[in-house]
Design a protein around this motif. Structure first.
Motif: not given
Length: 1282
Positions: A386-414
């Motif tokens: 909430r109430d984000v500032k300029i320095n809150d810009s970052a790359v957020y990564q979400c990684e989902a895993s199980n024994k059959r594999g891993t997937i990665l999603a990235s979101a650039n929050i500017l």
């Protein structure tokens, strides 16, 4: 430049509007000018194999951002700096590095991850597994022999080494022969070789297991194994037992989308069979059974394949089951993942991350590549800032895993606030054509997202309505443009941080149109096809307008060489030598930079059909076979018929003969065949264009021999001698013989006399029956026979035995006089029994005994007429009047003539005479003309006198009055006609008369002179190389003295016309009479062998001569002088000349150039001139040369040609009109008659041919060749000068 309007709330944002613009998706690209977070744009696959044969391999990592990001790597979770290894090359401004393969790269195997960092944040890649395979090898081992008793089971283990899948196992011998597999012997999924029970034949010492690894191109071999099967006398049967899998239950896990493989291999005796079932449902339809039912495969498994499966191995002694519990697992997949967003300062950020899979995936959040620890995460894996500032810009990564594999999603929050930034240039010019849409760009970036509107220069309000659409990126789309849409447009944009504007210029042009489209055409193969295409376009597009062509949507390439067949010029496409491959759709494309128009036409190529294919024989029988075929391409014309041909190998090999024709809608034909023939068939197709090439030959088909099916035809019976019959017939064709040993059985008997047949078998196709009675009817039969039997029952043919000469003559011959030249002969028929053959008809022979003007009798040549058929009279024409004749009559048959009747003598009555033999102008002066004539050669009776008629024929509308002079004194042959007009032209007619009447006249023309006017008759030939000279007076067309003929012009008077010839030239010369110096005429000539007339240009009579050049040496020519420039039956002169041959011409070559020859010719010319002068002097004195002396020297007027006392006067030759109509003295026009015509005689039966092929009714003897005729159809008399 326009300023932004500030009407109401146009650009003053309320709080609600601001909230709506707090964040917006990053569907738009962020300009590189704007600071932004790193984004991974490219990376290597998550699993990558470095093959040993690759020279190098690359690990990729590319990213973008502002500032440009720096790259770092980890390997197996630990920092990794590629630059530390000299074998690694790093790509500049990139995270990609390249590893060179020097043969020792196994240390590069591991799991890599790339990170890209700038001052705003860090982006990370997915993990990249690098696999460095080793060369798989079987361990070195010594395999002891395996011994087993016959009937027991055994397993030969392979135990292949590990390597890069896929793995393929092959069991072979040392000689690389595959081990045969069946229900008893098979290879399992693990590579082992299973024997459900062994046989003695399974013993061998070279069982080899080969393991193939296709991805690394490697095959390895296990040490050969020895299997020894001991023979036993008692082999015990046993129940089934599973060799694999072991136990009674197995648990199988498989990834969704893979292929499920369940295997059961059992041992036992007899060999067990495997059956598969699903205990909790039905097997899917896509399930397949491999390896003889031992392997169950289900491709692309889904959750529906979770369940319990069972295999049953069974033989006669029992069965054994095995259960498989199958669980389908799934790698993680996204249900929702965080999206890159741009947020304004002070807004709230919510990030969702949800994944599904089996087992349930675990979720881990990272920020700039570092696991998130100090930020709360909801239970449903949601992050809220909430109430984000300029320095809150970052790359957020979400990684989902199980024994059959891993997937990665990235979101650039500017997080940023930015006034509108226009990314499109100002004052851009746009152009399109009427009717099309156009897009005016106004790409803008800002935060909050700017509002955009468009204005026109000539409008007070923004553009709006269904015609206009403004896209999210600010661009304006105008639909269905018209010329009125041209003009200046302004893009206005703004947000809470500022405003901006740009201008665009739009030009609407005329659309390109094809006004003359190509038309569909049909052409024959090998001809030329032409398509025309005309288009119109906007003048502003003239520089980029072009016309192109494509065929079936593929561009046509125009390369102008000698072998080119496609040409285009001014929009016209021309295809030379069209082939069937050229058939298709041809599209004319008229295009500019803005639009294009196209029209398509179809080219249809017409050709003969392709040959039929796939010839097959069916329904085989000894007398027939069915031939089947597949039609070839008909090439756009339906097939009308098929032609079946055959070839046989015995009589005429390689010669093809037509057998049958069938309609074009048939694809087979039942062929009737002869026996004892080795056939081969082929088929051709026919359409309107023509006949195809023949098909390939069929297989050969041989028929067995059998008896003949046909008997010979064309039976002819001839009796060349009275006591025999010669029978001939057409032999059977070789193919009709049906078998070996062809002969003919000849049967005969006298018709109505004999009941039994006489028979004889012969090999030839003719037979003589001898010692027959004369001309008796016989019945004949000819039957074919070979070694297999007789042909069908033959037909009976009736004929006669040989003929003999008729044995009696016609009786009571009598003659009935029809007129002076025609008689009717009557006789009594010869009795049929005396004919002794087929009556051919009757022959009449006659001959002239004497003229009744003569006392002496003679015997002239006989004449003959044939009267075919059974008749008792006939008409005999062509007799001479006033003559005594004798005739005989005889019958004839096929053998020849019978005896003649007694000669019968008769006399023909008196007739009218022929015309006088000659009529000439002997002399002339100003008021009189003296004529000379010769009596008729054939008086046809006793002459009673002559009638002389004359009339004036000067140029006038009508002829002058006809004057008659009767001359009764037969001794008078010369007459002076006085009281004539001066300088006038007269025509004279002379006829001879008997008591019956007067004959046809002969004509001549003459001209009286003026005082002192005399014209020399000398004619210069103009060519000393001519050898033959013919001098003639002017022949004229015979005119009736009383006919009302209107002559607009009379032919020019020509004196002493002469012709002379050399080898290739003819010289026609003349002297002009009267005062007609400017008249013209034409000269026609014809090669009598070739028969084509040629006509000269108009010739002026004042020339006095004309040379015809280019004649063929040694050829006969007919030459005519005519007043018209076309060939008809009217001429003023005609002569037949013969050019000198080449050999003769050689005698004179070069003579004309010798001095002595020129001198002699000059002397001859001087002597001739002296004689002409003397002639003129004598004529003016009124003196004459002695006629009597000349007549004594030349009593034969035909050889004399001209009297001396007419020298230098008119030539007195008779006129020579061509074949055509003649006018009699009484003005009646009659057709030229031939004395040999049989029209009207013989009762209409003359249009037949006698036994020797000649025309029945013509004279048997040639007509006597008398002296040169002087009637209307004869040539004039010629004086030949040597």
């Amino acid at each position: 430049m326009k300023t932004l309007r500030n009407a109401g709330v146009s650009f003053s944002f309320s709080l609600s509007a601001t909230l709506c613009l707090l964040h917006w998706t990053a569907a738009l690209d962020i300009p590189l000018e704007v600071e932004q977070l790193p984004t991974i744009t490219e990376q290597s696959p998550t699993s990558q194999v470095a093959f040993p044969f690759d020279e190098k391999f690359t690990i990729k990592c590319e990213a973008k951002g502002n500032p440009h990001p720096e790259f770092k790597w980890t390997k197996d979770g630990q920092p990794f700096d590629p630059s530390d290894d000299p074998r690694v090359t790093i790509v500049e401004n990139s995270g990609t590095f390249i590893i060179g393969n020097n043969g020792n790269i196994s240390e590069f195997q591991g799991v890599y991850r790339c990170s890209a960092t700038n001052k705003l944040g860090t982006a990370i890649s997915e993990e990249i597994e690098i696999i460095i395979p080793t060369i798989p090898k079987f361990p070195k081992e010594k395999n002891p022999p395996i011994t087993v008793e016959e009937g027991n089971a055994v397993v030969l283990q392979c135990n292949p080494p590990k390597g890069i899948p896929p793995l393929k196992i092959h069991w072979m011998t040392i000689g690389l022969q595959h081990i045969d597999q069946d229900e008893r012997v098979s290879v399992g999924l693990n590579g082992d070789l299973y024997f459900s029970n062994v046989l003695e034949k399974d013993s061998r010492r070279d069982y080899c297991c080969f393991a193939a690894f296709p991805r690394i191109r490697t095959i390895v071999q296990k040490t050969p194994m020895t299997l020894i099967v001991n023979r036993t006398n008692s082999i015990l049967q046993r129940r089934p037992k599973l060799l694999t899998p072991s136990g009674g239950h197995s648990t199988i896990s498989i990834v969704k989308g893979d292929t499920l493989q369940l295997e059961c291999i059992a041992e036992g005796l007899p060999t067990p069979k495997i059956e598969w079932t699903r205990l909790d449902g039905d097997l899917p339809k896509r399930a397949a059974f491999q390896n003889l039912g031992k392997l169950l495969e289900i491709p692309e498994v889904t959750e529906a394949e979770n369940g319990l499966y069972q295999c049953n191995a069974a033989n006669a002694l029992g069965k054994v089951p095995h259960n498989f519990q199958v669980t389908v697992e799934e790698p993680p997949r996204w249900l929702s993942k965080p999206e890159s967003m741009i947020y304004t300062i002070g807004s709230d950020v919510t990030l969702d991350c949800k994944a599904a899979g089996k087992p349930e995936p675990t979720i881990q959040w990272k920020v700039n590549g570092v696991p998130l620890r100090n930020m709360p995460v909801s239970t449903d894996n949601q992050i809220v800032r909430r109430d984000v500032k300029i320095n809150d810009s970052a790359v957020y990564q979400c990684e989902a895993s199980n024994k059959r594999g891993t997937i990665l999603a990235s979101a650039n929050i500017l997080v940023m606030n930015l006034p509108p930034m226009l990314l499109t240039d100002n004052n851009l010019e746009y152009a399109t054509v009427e009717g099309k849409d156009v897009l005016l760009d106004c790409k803008v970036f800002g935060s909050p997202h700017p509002v955009v509107e468009w204005d026109r220069e000539d409008s007070a309000s923004p553009v709006q309505g269904p015609k206009y659409s403004i896209y999210e990126n600010g661009s304006l789309n105008i639909k269905n443009t018209v010329k009125e849409d041209s003009g200046l447009y302004t893009c206005l944009t703004g947000n809470t941080e500022g405003k901006a504007a740009i201008t665009a210029i739009l030009d609407i042009r005329d659309a390109t149109q094809i006004v003359e489209p190509p038309e569909n055409i049909k052409v024959l193969r090998g001809s030329t096809a032409q398509f025309t295409c005309g288009a119109k376009y906007d003048s502003a597009s003239a520089n980029d307008f072009q016309v192109s062509w494509n065929k079936d949507n593929k561009d046509i390439t125009f390369i102008h060489t000698d072998k080119s067949r496609f040409y285009v010029e001014d929009g016209v496409l021309q295809i030379i030598n069209v082939s069937t491959e050229d058939e298709g759709n041809y599209t004319c494309v008229a295009s500019t930079a803005l639009d294009q128009a196209q029209e398509t036409a179809v080219l249809i190529v017409l050709d003969v059909p392709d040959p039929p294919e796939d010839l097959k024989l069916s329904e085989p029988k000894n007398t027939s076979v069915r031939l089947n075929w597949t039609p070839g391409n008909s090439h756009n014309k339906p097939i009308i018929e098929f032609i079946v041909e055959y070839e046989e190998s015995r009589w005429k090999p390689r010669d093809w003969h037509e057998l049958v024709r069938v309609p074009g809608n048939h694809t087979s034909a039942l062929l009737k065949l002869h026996g004892h023939v080795n056939y081969q068939f082929r088929v051709s197709a026919v359409n309107e264009i023509g006949r195809s090439q023949p098909s390939d030959p069929s297989d050969r088909y041989k028929t067995l021999p059998r008896a003949p099916e046909n008997n010979p035809g064309g039976i002819v019976m001839e009796g060349n001698l009275p006591n025999e019959i010669h029978i001939k017939w057409e032999p059977l064709k070789p193919i009709e013989q049906n078998g070996p040993g062809l002969e003919y059985k000849v049967s005969w008997r006298r018709k109505g006399v004999e009941d039994n047949w006489n028979e004889e078998i012969v090999k030839r196709h003719s037979f003589f029956i001898r010692n027959t009675p004369t001309f008796e009817p016989y019945e004949i039969q000819i039957q074919a026979v070979n070694h297999l039997g007789f042909g069908p029952r033959p037909k009976v043919v009736t004929g006669y035995s040989g003929e003999d000469f008729p044995e009696s003559a016609p009786q009571n011959v009598a003659v009935e006089i029809i007129n002076s030249t025609v008689i009717k002969v009557n006789w009594l028929r010869v009795p049929q029994e005396n004919i002794r053959g087929h009556l051919g008809g009757y022959r009449v022979h006659w001959w002239k005994v004497r003229s009744l003007l003569e006392v002496k009798r003679g015997h002239s040549e006989k004449h003959s007429l044939i009267f075919p058929g059974d008749r008792n009279h006939g008409m005999v024409p062509g007799l001479k009047p006033f003559s005594e004749y004798s005739l005989i009559v005889m019958a004839f048959n096929g053998r020849g003539n019978g005896p003649a009747s007694e000669p019968f003598t008769f006399k023909t009555p008196e007739g009218v005479p022929e015309h006088p033999a000659l009529l000439r102008v002997a002399s002339f002066n100003k008021d009189s003309i003296t004529l000379l004539w010769v009596p008729p050669l054939e008086p046809n009776g006793i002459l009673t006198g002559h009638i002389l008629q004359y009339q004036l024929i000067n140029d006038m509308e009508e002829l002058g009055n006809l004057h008659n002079i009767t001359i009764s004194d037969l001794t008078v042959t010369r007459w002076k006609v006085g009281g004539l007009e001066t300088n006038s032209k007269y025509k004279f007619y002379m006829s001879a008369c008997t008591r019956v009447g007067c004959g046809k006249p002969i004509t001549e023309e003459g001209i009286t002179t003026m005082e002192g006017d005399f014209t020399s008759s000398a004619a210069a030939t103009g060519d000393t190389n001519f050898r033959h000279i013919t001098t003639l007076s002017i022949p004229t067309t015979t005119l009736s003295p009383v006919a009302n003929v209107s002559l607009s012009s009379i032919e020019p008077t020509l004196l002493n016309i002469s012709s002379s010839v050399s080898d290739t030239k003819a010289n026609i010369s003349w002297i002009t009479g009267m005062a007609q110096k400017e008249s013209e005429f034409f000269i026609a000539y014809m090669n009598n062998r070739k028969g084509n007339w040629k006509i000269s240009e108009a010739v002026n009579i004042s020339q006095n001569f004309h040379i015809i050049e280019g004649l063929d040496p040694g050829s006969e020519y007919t030459i005519r002088l005519m007043t018209k420039n076309w060939v008809d039956n009217t001429s003023i002169f005609e002569d037949v000349v013969e050019t000198r041959g080449k050999a003769y011409a050689g005698i004179y070559d070069g003579i004309s150039t010798q001095g002595w020859f020129i001198g002699v010719m000059c002397a001859v010319a001087l002597l001739t001139l002296t004689m002409l002068i003397a002639c003129f002097v004598q004529r003016n004195k009124g003196g004459k040369y002695s006629v009597k002396e000349k007549e004594d020297l030349h009593p034969d007027l035909e050889s004399q040609g001209i009297n001396d006392d007419t020298f230098c006067e008119y030539s007195d030759n008779d006129e020579k009109p061509l074949k055509g109509s003649l006018q009699s003295l009484d003005g009646e026009i009659k057709a030229a008659e031939s004395g040999d015509s049989l029209a009207g005689y013989g009762d209409g039966e003359h249009d037949q041919f006698n036994e020797d092929g000649s025309f029945i009714g013509e004279y048997a003897a040639h007509t006597n060749k008398g002296p040169v005729g002087v009637n209307g159809n004869s040539k004039g008399l010629h004086q030949v000068t040597a």
